[in-house]
Enzyme design. Structure first.
Site, PDB file in Angstrom:
ATOM      1  N   ASP A  69     -17.458 -22.350  -7.902  1.00 13.31           N
ATOM      2  CA  ASP A  69     -16.889 -23.670  -8.139  1.00 13.31           C
ATOM      3  C   ASP A  69     -16.670 -24.304  -6.765  1.00 13.31           C
ATOM      4  OD1 ASP A  69     -15.769 -25.896  -9.335  1.00 13.31           O
ATOM      5  OD2 ASP A  69     -14.469 -24.745 -10.657  1.00 13.31           O
ATOM      6  N   CYS A  70     -16.442 -25.598  -6.744  1.00 11.42           N
ATOM      7  CA  CYS A  70     -16.450 -26.300  -5.458  1.00 11.42           C
ATOM      8  C   CYS A  70     -15.268 -25.902  -4.578  1.00 11.42           C
ATOM      9  CB  CYS A  70     -16.503 -27.799  -5.693  1.00 11.42           C
ATOM     10  SG  CYS A  70     -18.066 -28.263  -6.468  1.00 11.42           S
TER      11      CYS A  70
END
Length: 788
Positions: free
Chosen positions: A306-307
Site C-alpha cells: 500500500d502507498c
C-alpha cells in the site's frame, strides 16, 4: 499575397495535425520499430519468462532500483517509456490514482454503485458484468493515454466493525460473499482469454475463456488489502501504526478466505499488502503470509505495498532499526514494488550494507515484468493489438449506463414498509417534497474512489421525472447537520406536499479513507430533522438512507409516522433514477443487507479488538452475524419486497457418509469428545471434498401480485458441540427472477468441506460430525454427517 496564402495553408495544416493528435492520442510504448524492437524482450514468439529474464539481464543496478516504485520514469537507452502502476477502478475508473486522467478525449467514465451497494444485489452475474464493463473502459482509456493497465481493485477486506470508514468499499462482513465477489469481479476485469473482437449495437464483445494464470490479461486486478485491515483512526490507533492481534481461528475462517479465493479462483495478478501489523509483524514483512499466497494458493503476479507501507515498517511501526532493514525485510518477505519512493531512496544503501542482494531485486523484477508482458506492454503499438480498437466510443456507452442503472436498482434494500405503503401510485400523487442535504447533490452518490461520472442525476431529479410538482428543501446545510436553521423550510415543504421523502444518512464527510466514525447514529441533528418532518407531514413519510456504514435508526423503525425505510448506499450515477423507479413501483426491490446493523451501544466495544467470536466472560458480544450475540437494528441478509415468497426443499440428502472419502487410517485421527461421542474430522483428512458435494434443489413461490427479483439465501448451523462454533453461516445464494403467483426452481451447490466447516483454536479447518441444519427462510432441513 502568394506567400501569405502559403502561410495560411501551412497554419491550417498545422492546426489540423494538432487537432488530430489531440483527439486521437495514444500511450507511449516500448519496442518501437525499428531501433528498439530488436531486443529479445520484444520478441513475441519467445516465452514470456524468457523475455522477462532477458530484459532484467540488460539492466544496470541503478536501472533495476528505478523499477521498484509505482512511478517508473523509463529507460531511454532501451526505448522503455515511463509507466505508472497506480490506477484505481473500485466501482468505475477513479481519479484517486495518478495513473488516471480525465483531461483528454475521454472526460468521464461510468460510475457504478459503491461496492457494498452492488454486493447488496447478491447477484454474481451482475458483479462479473460490472468488472467486465470497467475493464473495457480501462483499456479504452489506456489506448488514448489516460490510464495505465494495472488497477488496484477490488477491496475485499471483511467489514468487521460498523464504524470503519472504508466499509463502503468492501463486499460486506461475510467471508463467503466477499470471496464470491472477489472471484467474479476479477474474472470479469482481467478478461480471461481474448478471442477477438467484433462490433455490434452494444459495443465491443469479449469472450471469457479460461482462467489460466499464464493467460494474457486485458487489465490487471489487485486483491487488497492483505490482510486484517479495517481500522483508519480510533483513539491512539491509526492504520499506519496499528497492530492487529488476531487469532489463528479468525484468520483462517474469516480474514483469509476472500484473498485465497481472489487468487485461486479469480486468478488475480496483483496482491497488495496493508499498512497494519499482524500479530506484531508489519503486513508487508509477513513473509509467511505473502509466500503462502504463492506456494499454497498458486499466486501468479506481483505484490505491491500500500502507498508508503514500506516506510511505515520503520517510521510508524518501529519494527526495524533502520530504513535499510525495512527494505530488506519487505523484499525478502516477497513484496515486489513499493507504492511510494522508499525503495527508490534506500535500496542502494541496503545493498551496500549487505542487507539486500541484487538477486532479491531480480526476483521482484521478474514478477513485475511478467505481468507487464501478459498485458502486452512489450508487444509494440497497442493500437495494433487485440484491444487496439477500444476507444472513447466504448466509455459511457448506453450498455454500461444501463448496467449502472440495473446495479443501482438491484442493490436498493427495503427495510420497512408498514401497511404496504410503497409503492406509490404515480397516477394519484400530485406533489412530493424531497428533504435532506443529500437529495439534491449528485456528487454525494458515488462514495469513495469515484471518478467523473457520465451523466449523474441527483435523487430529486429522479423524482422530478415522475412528479412534476416536486419541491426540495435541504433541512440541514450539509450532512453534518450541526444546526437546525433549515428545519422550518423543510417542515413547511412537508406540510404542503401530498407525500414526503426524507433523505438522511452519511457521505464522505462522515466515513472515508483515513476517517472512521465514532457513532452509529445519524450525524448531528439529522434525527431531529427526520422526526420533525415526519410529525408535520399529512401522511407517513418515506425515509431513504445513504452511506455505507450501518446506522442505528431504531427510532425510525418504531415511529408510525415513518412508513417506509430504504437503504441505497452510494448508488452511483444512476441512483436517482433507480430510487424513483423503486418508490413508484416500476421496479420491485430485492436487495439484502450485506452487513449487520448494530445499535449505538456497540460503540462501547473497542474498535481495536479483532476477535470475532463472542466471549461472555468479558461481556464481549462478538462481531458479524456469524458470531454476534447482541441486539440488532437490522440483520445480515435482511430486505423486503413488494411481494411475499415461500420456499420448498425439493431435494436434499438426509445423510452424508464420509467413509470412502477419508484418507487411509484417517479414522484413527477422528477426535472424540466426552463419553466417546464423535466430534469432528480435520478437512485435510478428506481425500476428495468434491465427492462430498451435493445440490440442494429449491422451489421459490411468488405469492404476490407483482413480478420480482428475489435473493434466495441458504444458511447452515453446525452442531453446537465445539468451541468457536458460528451462530450460523451462509452456505450459498442465488438471485432469481419470479413471476407473480408463479414458482421458480433454483439449486445451490453445497461443499461440506467449505460450507459446513469452521476453524478450531489452532487455525485448522474442521468438519463437525452429527446433525447439521440447513435453513431456508423459516424452513429447516437436517443432514447427518457420519463416518460410516
Amino acid at each position: 499575397m502568394r506567400s501569405q496564402r502559403r502561410f495560411v495553408i501551412l497554419l491550417f495544416l498545422l492546426q489540423f495535425c494538432i487537432s488530430i493528435s489531440t483527439s486521437n492520442p495514444h500511450p507511449e510504448f516500448p519496442c518501437k520499430p525499428h531501433h528498439h524492437s530488436s531486443y529479445p524482450f520484444c520478441n513475441t514468439s519467445l516465452p514470456i519468462t524468457t523475455r522477462a529474464q532477458s530484459l532484467i539481464s540488460l539492466l544496470t543496478l541503478p536501472e533495476k532500483i528505478q523499477q521498484l516504485t509505482n512511478n517508473f520514469t523509463g529507460i531511454k537507452r532501451l526505448g522503455i517509456p515511463a509507466y505508472e502502476w497506480w490506477s484505481e477502478s473500485l466501482h468505475g475508473i477513479a481519479t484517486n490514482g495518478p495513473g488516471v486522467s480525465f483531461s483528454g478525449t475521454i472526460p468521464s467514465a461510468t460510475n457504478f454503485p459503491q461496492v457494498l451497494g452492488t454486493v447488496a444485489s447478491f447477484n454474481r452475474s451482475l458483479w462479473l458484468s460490472i468488472g467486465s464493463a470497467i475493464a473495457v473502459e480501462a483499456r479504452a482509456m489506456y489506448n488514448v493515454g489516460q490510464a495505465g493497465l494495472t488497477f488496484w481493485a477490488p477491496t475485499i477486506n471483511i467489514f468487521r466493525d460498523p464504524r470503519w470508514g472504508r466499509g463502503q468499499e468492501t463486499p460486506g462482513e461475510d467471508p463467503m460473499v466477499a470471496s464470491a465477489y472477489a472471484v467474479e469481479f476479477v474474472r470479469g476485469f482481467q478478461g480471461g482469454k481474448w478471442e477477438g473482437q467484433r462490433r455490434d449495437e452494444s459495443g465491443w464483445k469479449r469472450v471469457l475463456k479460461g482462467d489460466d494464470g499464464s493467460e494474457r490479461l486485458m487489465v490487471s486486478a489487485c486483491c487488497k488489502h492483505f490482510n486484517v485491515y479495517d481500522l483508519e483512526k480510533w483513539h491512539n490507533f491509526s492504520r499506519y501504526n496499528f497492530n492487529a492481534v488476531v487469532s489463528k481461528q479468525d484468520l483462517e475462517d474469516t480474514y483469509q478466505p476472500p484473498f485465497r479465493s481472489c487468487i485461486q479462483q479469480g486468478k488475480a495478478s496483483c496482491l497488495m499488502c496493508s499498512y497494519n501489523a499482524i500479530n506484531g509483524v508489519p503486513a508487508c514483512a509477513r513473509g509467511d503470509l505473502l509466500q503462502k499466497a504463492r506456494s499454497e494458493w498458486d499466486f501468479n503476479g506481483y505484490i505491491t505495498s500500500d502507498c508508503d507501507a514500506v516506510a511505515t515498517v520503520f517510521e510508524y511501526q518501529n519494527y526495524t532499526k533502520t530504513a535499510e532493514d525495512a527494505i530488506a525485510d519487505v523484499l525478502k518477505a516477497g513484496a515486489d514494488i513499493n507504492c511510494g519512493t522508499y525503495m527508490l531512496r534506500y535500496t542502494k544503501s541496503a545493498i551496500e550494507k549487505g542487507k539486500v542482494e541484487e538477486a532479491d531485486i531480480d526476483r521482484a523484477l521478474l514478477n513485475l515484468f511478467l505481468v507487464q508482458l501478459r498485458l502486452g506492454l512489450f508487444d509494440g503499438d497497442p493500437r495494433k493489438g487485440k484491444f487496439g480498437k477500444l476507444g472513447p466510443q466504448d466509455v459511457c456507452n448506453s450498455k454500461h449506463k444501463t448496467l449502472a442503472l440495473e446495479a443501482a436498482r438491484q442493490g436498493i434494500v427495503l427495510l420497512k414498509n408498514d401497511k404496504k405503503f410503497l409503492p406509490l401510485d404515480k397516477n394519484v400523487v400530485n406533489s412530493i417534497a424531497v428533504i435532506g442535504p443529500m437529495a439534491n447533490n449528485a456528487s454525494l452518490l458515488g462514495g469513495g474512489y469515484t471518478g467523473i461520472p457520465c451523466n449523474p442525476k441527483s435523487l430529486s431529479e429522479g423524482f422530478e421525472a415522475y412528479i412534476k410538482k416536486t419541491s426540495y428543501a435541504k433541512g440541514c446545510f450539509n450532512v453534518s447537520c450541526d444546526f437546525d436553521n433549515g428545519f422550518d423550510e423543510a417542515i413547511l415543504a412537508a406540510k404542503e406536499a401530498d407525500f414526503v421523502i426524507i433523505v438522511a444518512g452519511l457521505d464522505l464527510s462522515q466515513e472515508t479513507e483515513d476517517h472512521d466514525r465514532v457513532s452509529l447514529l445519524l450525524p448531528g441533528k439529522q434525527k431531529a430533522l427526520v422526526s420533525s418532518v415526519a410529525a408535520a407531514s399529512k401522511k407517513p413519510v418515506i425515509l431513504v438512507l445513504t452511506g455505507g456504514g450501518p446506522l442505528d435508526v431504531s427510532f425510525a423503525e418504531e415511529d408510525p409516522c415513518i412508513a417506509s425505510i430504504l437503504w441505497i448506499g452510494y448508488p452511483g450515477e444512476a441512483g436517482g433514477k433507480a430510487l424513483a423507479e423503486v418508490i413508484f413501483g416500476d421496479y420491485n426491490p430485492g436487495g439484502r443487507l450485506p452487513m449487520t446493523w448494530y445499535p449505538e451501544a456497540f460503540t462501547s466495544i473497542p474498535m481495536n479488538d479483532m476477535n470475532l467470536r463472542a466471549d461472555p466472560s468479558r461481556d464481549y458480544p462478538g462481531r458479524t452475524y456469524r458470531f454476534y450475540t447482541g441486539h440488532r437494528v437490522y440483520g445480515f441478509g435482511q430486505g423486503l419486497s413488494y411481494t411475499n415468497y415461500s420456499y420448498k426443499f425439493l431435494s436434499a440428502p438426509n445423510k452424508i457418509s464420509l467413509s470412502g472419502s477419508l484418507k487411509s487410517d484417517s479414522s484413527k485421527n477422528v477426535l472424540h469428545e466426552v463419553e466417546d461421542e464423535l466430534g469432528f474430522i480435520y478437512i485435510d483428512e478428506v481425500e476428495s471434498c468434491n465427492s462430498l458435494r451435493f445440490s440442494v434443489q429449491i422451489s421459490v413461490m411468488n405469492l404476490g401480485d407483482m413480478d420480482g427479483s428475489h435473493v434466495v439465501m441458504l444458511f447452515s448451523e453446525v452442531p453446537k458441540k465445539l468451541k468457536g462454533t458460528p451462530v450460523k453461516q451462509l452456505v450459498g445464494f442465488n438471485r432469481v427472477h419470479t413471476l407473480s403467483h408463479g414458482s421458480t426452481k433454483t439449486s445451490i451447490l453445497v461443499d461440506p468441506c467449505q460450507h459446513l466447516s469452521f476453524a478450531n483454536d489452532h487455525g485448522k479447518m474442521i468438519l463437525p460430525l452429527g446433525k447439521h441444519k440447513l435453513m431456508l427462510g423459516d424452513l429447516e432441513h437436517f443432514i447427518s454427517i457420519e463416518t460410516d
